[in-house]
Design a protein around this motif. Structure first.
Motif, mmCIF file in Angstrom:
data_model
loop_
_atom_site.group_PDB
_atom_site.id
_atom_site.type_symbol
_atom_site.label_atom_id
_atom_site.label_comp_id
_atom_site.label_asym_id
_atom_site.label_seq_id
_atom_site.Cartn_x
_atom_site.Cartn_y
_atom_site.Cartn_z
ATOM 1 N N SER A 1 0.873 -1.147 0.115
ATOM 2 C CA SER A 1 0.102 -0.007 -0.011
ATOM 3 C C SER A 1 0.836 1.353 -0.186
ATOM 4 N N CYS A 2 2.099 1.143 -0.026
ATOM 5 C CA CYS A 2 2.949 2.204 0.217
ATOM 6 C C CYS A 2 4.485 1.889 0.023
ATOM 7 N N TRP A 3 5.302 2.777 -0.017
ATOM 8 C CA TRP A 3 6.763 2.280 -0.547
ATOM 9 C C TRP A 3 7.788 1.646 0.880
ATOM 10 N N GLN A 4 6.997 1.877 1.728
ATOM 11 C CA GLN A 4 7.786 1.381 3.009
ATOM 12 C C GLN A 4 7.333 -0.337 3.115
ATOM 13 N N GLU A 5 6.379 -0.782 2.139
ATOM 14 C CA GLU A 5 5.962 -2.141 2.202
ATOM 15 C C GLU A 5 6.689 -2.753 1.187
ATOM 16 N N PHE A 6 7.235 -2.075 0.035
ATOM 17 C CA PHE A 6 8.005 -2.692 -1.274
ATOM 18 C C PHE A 6 8.835 -3.853 -0.880
ATOM 19 N N GLU A 7 9.730 -3.548 0.133
ATOM 20 C CA GLU A 7 10.754 -4.522 0.104
ATOM 21 C C GLU A 7 10.120 -5.882 0.797
ATOM 22 N N SER A 8 9.563 -5.716 1.876
ATOM 23 C CA SER A 8 8.796 -7.098 2.308
ATOM 24 C C SER A 8 7.883 -7.801 1.595
ATOM 25 N N SER A 9 7.282 -6.894 0.614
ATOM 26 C CA SER A 9 6.178 -7.561 -0.078
ATOM 27 C C SER A 9 7.088 -8.470 -1.223
ATOM 28 N N ALA A 10 8.245 -7.691 -1.575
ATOM 29 C CA ALA A 10 9.130 -8.507 -2.562
ATOM 30 C C ALA A 10 9.599 -9.708 -1.991
ATOM 31 N N HIS A 11 10.090 -9.881 -0.786
ATOM 32 C CA HIS A 11 10.745 -10.905 -0.345
ATOM 33 C C HIS A 11 9.490 -12.023 -0.178
ATOM 34 N N TYR B 1 -2.470 7.145 -11.410
ATOM 35 C CA TYR B 1 -3.032 8.267 -10.662
ATOM 36 C C TYR B 1 -3.585 7.743 -9.687
ATOM 37 N N ASP B 2 -4.034 8.894 -8.410
ATOM 38 C CA ASP B 2 -4.763 8.410 -7.267
ATOM 39 C C ASP B 2 -4.290 7.374 -6.383
ATOM 40 N N CYS B 3 -3.130 6.946 -6.491
ATOM 41 C CA CYS B 3 -2.558 5.819 -5.745
ATOM 42 C C CYS B 3 -3.553 4.663 -5.772
ATOM 43 N N THR B 4 -4.080 4.381 -6.985
ATOM 44 C CA THR B 4 -5.275 2.913 -7.061
ATOM 45 C C THR B 4 -4.065 1.770 -7.011
ATOM 46 N N ARG B 5 -4.611 0.766 -6.708
ATOM 47 C CA ARG B 5 -4.006 -0.532 -6.626
ATOM 48 C C ARG B 5 -3.247 -0.721 -8.079
ATOM 49 N N GLN B 6 -3.935 -0.468 -9.243
ATOM 50 C CA GLN B 6 -3.207 -0.643 -10.377
ATOM 51 C C GLN B 6 -1.855 0.320 -10.495
ATOM 52 N N ASN C 1 -0.953 13.159 -8.089
ATOM 53 C CA ASN C 1 -1.914 13.826 -7.134
ATOM 54 C C ASN C 1 -2.034 13.084 -5.506
ATOM 55 N N ASP C 2 -1.218 12.499 -5.333
ATOM 56 C CA ASP C 2 -1.077 11.880 -4.019
ATOM 57 C C ASP C 2 0.120 11.546 -3.462
ATOM 58 N N PRO C 3 0.441 11.862 -2.042
ATOM 59 C CA PRO C 3 1.875 11.996 -1.941
ATOM 60 C C PRO C 3 2.475 10.602 -1.608
ATOM 61 N N VAL C 4 1.646 9.751 -1.410
ATOM 62 C CA VAL C 4 2.094 8.163 -1.419
ATOM 63 C C VAL C 4 2.500 7.690 -2.620
ATOM 64 N N LEU C 5 1.707 8.029 -3.657
ATOM 65 C CA LEU C 5 2.221 7.477 -5.036
ATOM 66 C C LEU C 5 3.376 8.306 -5.608
ATOM 67 N N ASP D 1 3.997 16.658 -20.542
ATOM 68 C CA ASP D 1 3.375 17.194 -19.068
ATOM 69 C C ASP D 1 3.612 16.243 -17.986
ATOM 70 N N SER D 2 3.786 14.980 -18.545
ATOM 71 C CA SER D 2 3.896 14.109 -17.218
ATOM 72 C C SER D 2 5.482 14.066 -16.864
ATOM 73 N N VAL D 3 6.297 14.279 -17.651
ATOM 74 C CA VAL D 3 7.663 14.544 -17.298
ATOM 75 C C VAL D 3 7.589 15.507 -16.460
ATOM 76 N N LEU D 4 7.286 16.638 -16.483
ATOM 77 C CA LEU D 4 7.288 17.936 -15.560
ATOM 78 C C LEU D 4 6.682 17.379 -14.238
ATOM 79 N N ALA D 5 5.705 16.674 -14.252
ATOM 80 C CA ALA D 5 4.873 16.204 -13.181
ATOM 81 C C ALA D 5 5.846 15.126 -11.886
ATOM 82 N N CYS D 6 6.944 14.621 -12.597
ATOM 83 C CA CYS D 6 7.474 13.866 -11.865
ATOM 84 C C CYS D 6 8.754 14.467 -11.478
#
Length: 399
Positions: free
Chosen positions: A71-81, A111-116, A145-149, A169-174
């Protein structure tokens, strides 16, 4: 070169979803790749029973599916394991492990930090960080548009071998400042001349084996005579204005276009748009092109129109490819602003919820495009041809 294609959207009947994925597969083949594994958007867009290895054959789930996507960056590594240990996402593990390259088509799905959105980045992270595969996110736009994303994107993008956005526009948004600009793979499709209508339904019409389905319903259509196309947009289905009825506004717009252009063709490139376009078709006895139209036919229809009015990204690309000017209902729709900018078309803030309030300005725009004639269409076709060449940048990692 074996390719794992992630977020293939051809499982969605939407014109653009099918067109982009089919075009991307063609580009992969041209570049010497072979799609060996496919992870479709439905597979990553919502939780599946198969996401948990031990639950594959369980009968006690009672229809409840646990969502194990991080659900967030902090969970990426544990989920990957957990993936590497065979606990979750066994199908994704197999797809990544058995291929040489991982190409992820971001489309307009981030967008919106959706599951996808999160799964697109998680699979990229897995592929590169844990499998060591050459990995790219291509053909995509982002709405940060979401700080977690944003935190997830800022950590994942620097890991990748290639990052290809489909508009600037997307390059500028990142905030990462990484990536480069190409164009949507759907620009590969080029419209045929007006004789296309006589070939509709022939075996050559659907080389990818698409089912023709209900091609056109409602009133009569003469493709040799001038016509305008009107489409809806996802903006009407986001809950921005609950209870809003778009049918009266579109009906008034159709009557005005009949007077200024001649014929009007309603388009429902997404199934949702039928809720607006079908009643208008019945009310005014207008022809309606639905989601089952073969992609080449949709490109032909849009690319030979005198003008297109709507809020859909891919139908706008189809129109642009033939030199058809687009009047975008772009207020509340970031991607349509990006399209107009990249296509070098006039940018006006037409509000999809206030068509009648802006009616005179909108019809003045139609008149201006009609008066500009072939000179404008030629300029637009040249720009679209340039973007068609840039679409090949989406598979540069393969070459």
């Amino acid at each position: 070169m074996k390719v794992c294609l992630v977020n293939d959207t051809s499982d969605d009947p939407n014109w653009g979803a099918r067109a982009t994925s089919l075009a991307l597969r063609e580009l992969i083949y041209e570049a010497g790749g072979q799609v060996e594994s496919t992870l479709y958007q439905y597979r990553i867009g919502m939780a599946q029973t198969e996401d948990i290895a031990s639950a594959r054959d369980a009968e006690a789930l009672l229809g409840l599916v646990e969502d194990v996507a991080p659900s967030c960056w902090q969970e990426f590594e544990s989920s990957a394991h957990e993936v590497m240990d065979g606990v979750i996402f066994p199908e994704i593990y197999s797809a990544l492990a058995t291929n040489d390259v991982v190409l992820i088509s971001g489309e307009g799905c981030i967008y919106d930090c959706t599951r996808q959105s999160r799964m697109i980045y998680f699979i990229a992270y897995l592929a590169k960080r844990f499998f060591g595969k050459p990995t790219a996110i291509v053909n995509h736009s982002v709405v940060m548009n979401d700080p977690v994303l944003r935190e997830i994107a800022d950590h994942v993008y620097p890991l990748l071998d290639d990052i290809v956005f489909r508009e600037p526009d997307s390059v500028l948004a990142c905030s990462s400042g990484l990536g480069r600009v190409a164009s949507d793979a759907a620009y590969l499709y080029q419209p045929q001349g007006s004789e296309w209508w006589s070939r509709l339904g022939s075996p050559q019409e659907s080389p990818q084996g698409e089912h023709e389905g209900e091609v056109l319903r409602g009133g009569a259509f003469d493709p040799q005579a001038p016509y305008a196309c009107i489409g809806g947009g996802s903006v009407y289905f986001r809950g921005l204005k609950p209870g809003f009825d778009a049918i009266p506004s579109f009906s008034k717009l159709c009557r005005a276009l009949q007077a200024s252009v001649g014929q009007v063709i309603l388009t429902a490139s997404s199934g949702k748009d039928l809720s607006i376009m079908a009643p208008v078709s019945e009310r005014l006895d207008l022809p309606l092109a639905g989601v089952n139209l073969p992609i080449q036919s949709a490109v032909n229809l849009m690319g030979n129109a005198k003008v297109y009015i709507g809020a859909r990204w891919h139908p706008s690309i189809f129109a642009h490819s033939g030199g058809t000017p687009v009047i975008a209902l772009n207020r509340h729709t970031v991607k349509m602003d990006a399209f107009l900018k990249q296509a070098d078309m006039p940018q006006r803030g037409f509000d999809p919820f206030a068509i009648e309030d802006q009616f005179d300005d909108l019809m003045a725009e139609v008149k201006a495009h009609l008066q500009a004639g072939e000179g404008l269409r030629s300029r637009l076709r040249i720009g679209a041809h340039r973007l068609a060449g840039m679409a090949r940048e989406n598979v540069r990692l393969l070459t």
